[in-house]
Design a protein around this motif. Structure first.
Motif, PDB file in Angstrom:
ATOM      1  N   UNK A 168      32.616  29.199  57.527  1.00  0.00           N
ATOM      2  CA  UNK A 168      31.460  29.831  56.884  1.00  0.00           C
ATOM      3  C   UNK A 168      31.837  30.725  55.701  1.00  0.00           C
ATOM      4  N   UNK A 169      32.895  30.335  54.985  1.00  0.00           N
ATOM      5  CA  UNK A 169      33.313  31.172  53.844  1.00  0.00           C
ATOM      6  C   UNK A 169      32.639  30.749  52.548  1.00  0.00           C
ATOM      7  N   UNK A 170      31.778  29.720  52.587  1.00  0.00           N
ATOM      8  CA  UNK A 170      31.055  29.342  51.387  1.00  0.00           C
ATOM      9  C   UNK A 170      31.593  28.135  50.670  1.00  0.00           C
ATOM     10  N   UNK A 171      32.302  27.255  51.377  1.00  0.00           N
ATOM     11  CA  UNK A 171      32.820  26.052  50.740  1.00  0.00           C
ATOM     12  C   UNK A 171      34.045  26.325  49.893  1.00  0.00           C
ATOM     13  N   UNK A 172      34.423  25.329  49.090  1.00  0.00           N
ATOM     14  CA  UNK A 172      35.640  25.444  48.283  1.00  0.00           C
ATOM     15  C   UNK A 172      35.610  26.673  47.377  1.00  0.00           C
ATOM     16  N   UNK A 173      34.464  26.948  46.765  1.00  0.00           N
ATOM     17  CA  UNK A 173      34.378  28.108  45.874  1.00  0.00           C
ATOM     18  C   UNK A 173      34.632  29.412  46.607  1.00  0.00           C
ATOM     19  N   UNK A 174      33.988  29.600  47.754  1.00  0.00           N
ATOM     20  CA  UNK A 174      34.198  30.812  48.538  1.00  0.00           C
ATOM     21  C   UNK A 174      35.619  30.916  49.049  1.00  0.00           C
ATOM     22  N   UNK A 175      36.194  29.779  49.441  1.00  0.00           N
ATOM     23  CA  UNK A 175      37.580  29.747  49.910  1.00  0.00           C
ATOM     24  C   UNK A 175      38.532  30.184  48.802  1.00  0.00           C
ATOM     25  N   UNK A 176      38.326  29.675  47.606  1.00  0.00           N
ATOM     26  CA  UNK A 176      39.216  30.036  46.491  1.00  0.00           C
ATOM     27  C   UNK A 176      39.141  31.524  46.175  1.00  0.00           C
ATOM     28  N   UNK A 177      37.929  32.089  46.215  1.00  0.00           N
ATOM     29  CA  UNK A 177      37.777  33.522  45.950  1.00  0.00           C
ATOM     30  C   UNK A 177      38.474  34.357  47.027  1.00  0.00           C
ATOM     31  N   UNK A 178      38.265  33.969  48.297  1.00  0.00           N
ATOM     32  CA  UNK A 178      38.877  34.711  49.395  1.00  0.00           C
ATOM     33  C   UNK A 178      40.394  34.599  49.343  1.00  0.00           C
ATOM     34  N   UNK A 179      40.903  33.388  49.042  1.00  0.00           N
ATOM     35  CA  UNK A 179      42.349  33.184  48.965  1.00  0.00           C
ATOM     36  C   UNK A 179      42.960  34.003  47.827  1.00  0.00           C
ATOM     37  N   UNK A 180      42.278  34.061  46.694  1.00  0.00           N
ATOM     38  CA  UNK A 180      42.795  34.832  45.554  1.00  0.00           C
ATOM     39  C   UNK A 180      42.865  36.316  45.896  1.00  0.00           C
ATOM     40  N   UNK A 181      41.868  36.808  46.617  1.00  0.00           N
ATOM     41  CA  UNK A 181      41.851  38.221  47.008  1.00  0.00           C
ATOM     42  C   UNK A 181      43.004  38.532  47.960  1.00  0.00           C
ATOM     43  N   UNK A 182      43.237  37.663  48.951  1.00  0.00           N
ATOM     44  CA  UNK A 182      44.321  37.898  49.908  1.00  0.00           C
ATOM     45  C   UNK A 182      45.666  37.795  49.218  1.00  0.00           C
ATOM     46  N   UNK A 183      45.843  36.777  48.351  1.00  0.00           N
ATOM     47  CA  UNK A 183      47.131  36.609  47.660  1.00  0.00           C
ATOM     48  C   UNK A 183      47.434  37.773  46.735  1.00  0.00           C
ATOM     49  N   UNK A 184      46.396  38.456  46.252  1.00  0.00           N
ATOM     50  CA  UNK A 184      46.603  39.577  45.326  1.00  0.00           C
ATOM     51  C   UNK A 184      47.047  40.843  46.046  1.00  0.00           C
ATOM     52  N   UNK A 185      47.138  40.773  47.378  1.00  0.00           N
ATOM     53  CA  UNK A 185      47.422  41.988  48.135  1.00  0.00           C
ATOM     54  C   UNK A 185      46.167  42.804  48.367  1.00  0.00           C
ATOM     55  N   UNK A 186      45.007  42.115  48.377  1.00  0.00           N
ATOM     56  CA  UNK A 186      43.704  42.732  48.641  1.00  0.00           C
ATOM     57  C   UNK A 186      43.267  43.666  47.506  1.00  0.00           C
ATOM     58  N   UNK A 187      43.449  43.163  46.307  1.00  0.00           N
ATOM     59  CA  UNK A 187      43.010  43.887  45.112  1.00  0.00           C
ATOM     60  C   UNK A 187      41.478  43.999  45.133  1.00  0.00           C
ATOM     61  N   UNK A 188      40.966  45.233  45.072  1.00  0.00           N
ATOM     62  CA  UNK A 188      39.516  45.452  45.148  1.00  0.00           C
ATOM     63  C   UNK A 188      38.761  44.742  44.034  1.00  0.00           C
ATOM     64  N   UNK A 189      39.401  44.554  42.886  1.00  0.00           N
ATOM     65  CA  UNK A 189      38.706  43.905  41.766  1.00  0.00           C
ATOM     66  C   UNK A 189      38.480  42.415  42.032  1.00  0.00           C
ATOM     67  N   UNK A 190      39.196  41.867  42.992  1.00  0.00           N
ATOM     68  CA  UNK A 190      39.053  40.443  43.323  1.00  0.00           C
ATOM     69  C   UNK A 190      38.290  40.220  44.620  1.00  0.00           C
TER      70      UNK A 190
END
Length: 482
Positions: free
Chosen positions: A188-210
Motif C-alpha cells: 500500500x505504498x502507492x505503486x511504483x511511484x510511491x515506492x521510488x519516493x519511499x526508497x529515495x527517502x530511506x537511501x538518503x538517510x531519512x532526509x526530511x526534504x525527501x
C-alpha cells in the motif's frame, strides 16, 4: 486468436450492405474510440490456451521480475512444473515479500487485456472464466523464454513477469530461491511511484526534504514502514525460510477461523497454522489438565456455594486475600492483595471465569454456575468446558482476536511472542487501531487472558514464557472443534 484478423472480419461484416453514410459513421466511431469497447470485449473474452499436462514432470528455472522497478527487483527460482497457479501465487508472495493482502490475477500476455484466469473470488463475484485452481504451471510454460504475467493489488498495480530461463530435466524436490536483488516494496505504498519516493527517502538517510508527501512527518513514516525496511536489502536465506511455509498446508480448523483463513490477507495466519506443532494431537494428560485449570479451581473453592460481594460489587477482602495466596499472586504482587479493585490479577481471574460461564453474579452474590459446580473437582471436565466456550466475545474484534490467539498458541509459539504475533495477524486480516490505518491493533482479548491463565500467568507475574505443550494442545482442540 489473431486480433487483427478478428477486427478485419468484423469490420467487413459491419460494412457489408451498409450505405456510404453508415460506413462513414462506423469509421468516425472507430477513430473517436466510441466503438472500441467492442474490440476490447472480443480481446478480453478470449480464454487462456492450455497445454495438456506432460507425462513426466519437469522443473523450471525462472526469473521473477517486478516490472518497472528501478533498480530491478527480481528473484531467481527453481519450480516444479506441477505447481498449480494458486501455489505459484503463494510462491510469488513469499519470494517477493508480499503479505497476500490484495487480489491477484495471472495473465498469458503483457497487455492488461490479455487472456487471464479467474480466481475463486472472481467466481463469487459472478465472473465467468477459466478458474486458476486446477491449472498447472507446465500447462502454460514449456520452453526457454516462455512467460507468465502476474498482477497483484489492482490499486497499486504491481506487475510481475515470470520468465523461463532454463528447463530442468528433473523437478526440484522443493521450491527454492537461488538469487535475487532488492527488497519488496511495502504494501500500500502507492505503486511504483510511491515506492521510488519511499526508497529515495530511506537511501538518503531519512532526509526530511525527501519525505514522501503522504506522511505527516518522519516519525509517521517510520511507524508505517515495515520494521528495518531498506530498499536495497535482500537475503536469499530469508526467502528460502519463507517458501516452505508458503506452500505448507495449514492444520485442520473449523468455524469462523476456517472462514478467516480463506480471506485475503490470511497468509500470515496460514503460515502460523502450517507450523509443525499446529498438526500435533490435542490430548492433554490428567496431570496437565490439573495444572492448567488450577487457577479456576482455586477461585471456585474460594467462591464455594456463593460469596456476598461488597456494596461496590467486589469480592470481600478475605476472599481476595485467600485466592491471592493460594493462586500465587502474593509471591510477586506489590501490595497487600486484599482488595479486588487494587489487585488486577485477581480481578482478571474473576472476570475471565465469569466470561467462561464458571461463576455468575446474582443479587449481590458471586455464585458458581451449574457447570462450575459440576467441574470444579474434575480438571478434565473443567478443561473441556473451557474448550467449549472459547473463543470469547460477541463483538467481531473480540472474537477474531480470540481466534488469532488460539491459532498462535496452537502453533507452539513461545508465550513471549504471542502479543506481537496476534497483533500482526489482526492487522493482516484488516483490523487497525482507532488512531490511524497504519498501526496494528492491540492483541488483548479475554480469550488471550484465559490462555495466559492456563499457562500459569497468575503464578508467573503475568510473564509467561516458552512453549507450553498442554496449552498448545488445548488451543488445537478449540480450533479443530473438538
Amino acid at each position: 486468436m489473431n486480433q487483427p484478423s478478428v477486427v478485419e472480419a468484423l469490420v467487413k461484416q459491419l460494412l457489408a450492405g451498409a450505405t456510404p453514410e453508415e460506413g462513414r459513421a462506423l469509421l468516425d466511431g472507430l477513430l473517436s474510440g466510441q466503438v472500441s469497447s467492442i474490440f476490447e470485449k472480443l480481446h478480453t473474452d478470449q480464454a487462456p490456451t492450455l497445454r495438456p499436462p506432460p507425462a513426466d514432470v519437469r522443473g523450471f528455472r525462472v526469473r521473477l521480475d517486478l516490472l518497472h522497478a528501478k533498480p530491478p527487483v527480481w528473484r531467481r527460482l527453481d519450480l516444479p512444473g506441477d505447481l498449480t497457479l494458486p501455489q505459484v501465487h503463494d510462491v510469488i508472495q513469499a519470494a517477493m515479500g508480499w503479505t497476500d493482502s490484495h487480489l491477484h490475477r495471472f495473465r498469458t500476455g503483457s497487455d492488461v487485456r490479455a487472456p487471464y484466469f479467474v480466481t475463486t473470488f472472481d467466481i463469487e463475484e459472478g465472473e465467468d472464466g477459466l478458474l486458476e485452481d486446477d491449472v498447472r504451471l507446465d500447462q502454460l510454460l514449456a520452453g526457454d523464454g516462455d512467460s507468465l504475467w502476474y498482477e497483484y493489488d489492482f490499486g497499486d498495480g504491481w506487475e510481475h513477469l515470470l520468465k523461463v530461463e532454463e528447463v530442468l530435466d528433473e523437478p526440484p524436490a522443493t521450491v527454492r530461491c537461488l538469487a535475487g536483488r532488492m527488497a519488496c516494496p511495502p504494501e500500500d505504498c502507492g505503486g511504483i511511484g510511491g515506492f521510488e519516493e519511499l526508497a529515495a527517502w530511506v537511501r538518503s538517510g531519512y532526509d526530511d526534504t525527501l519525505l514522501p508527501e503522504n506522511f505527516d512527518d518522519a516519525a509517521h513514516a517510520r511507524e508505517w514502514a515495515p520494521m528495518d525496511w531498506h530498499p536495497d536489502h535482500f537475503d536469499v536465506d530469508e526467502v528460502n525460510s519463507a517458501l516452505p511455509l508458503a506452500l505448507a498446508e495449514p492444520g485442520a480448523v473449523t468455524g469462523e477461523l476456517a472462514h478467516l483463513l480463506a480471506q485475503r490477507g490470511s497468509q500470515g495466519l496460514r503460515e502460523v497454522l502450517s507450523r509443525p506443532l499446529s498438526h500435533w494431537p490435542t490430548d492433554v494428560s490428567d496431570d496437565e489438565a490439573d495444572r492448567l485449570t488450577e487457577t479456576y479451581r482455586l477461585l471456585l473453592e474460594v467462591v464455594g456455594d456463593g460469596v456476598a460481594l461488597t456494596s461496590a460489587g467486589y469480592l470481600p477482602p478475605t476472599a481476595v486475600e485467600r485466592f491471592a495466596v493460594d493462586a500465587g499472586v502474593t509471591g510477586w504482587w506489590i501490595g497487600k492483595a486484599n482488595r479486588e479493585d487494587l489487585t488486577p490479577p485477581v480481578a482478571a481471574a474473576r472476570e475471565s471465569a465469569r466470561a467462561l460461564g464458571l461463576v455468575t453474579v446474582r443479587k449481590g452474590r458471586l455464585n458458581p454456575s451449574a457447570a462450575g459446580a459440576r467441574a470444579c473437582q474434575d480438571p478434565q471436565a473443567l478443561l473441556q468446558h473451557i474448550v467449549g466456550r472459547l473463543p470469547l466475545g460477541t463483538k467481531d474484534f473480540d472474537r477474531q482476536s480470540g481466534w488469532m490467539a488460539l491459532a498462535v498458541a496452537a502453533s507452539g509459539a513461545p508465550a513471549e511472542d504471542w502479543h506481537a504475533m496476534i497483533s500482526d495477524l489482526l492487522f493482516d486480516i484488516g483490523w487497525r487501531t482507532s488512531r490511524d490505518s497504519y498501526s496494528p491493533p492491540t492483541a488483548h482479548s479475554t480469550t488471550l487472558t484465559v490462555l495466559e491463565t492456563l499457562a500459569g500467568a497468575t503464578r508467573a507475574g503475568w510473564r509467561v514464557t516458552g512453549t507450553d505443550l498442554a496449552v498448545a494442545a488445548t488451543s488445537r482442540r478449540v480450533i479443530r472443534g473438538r
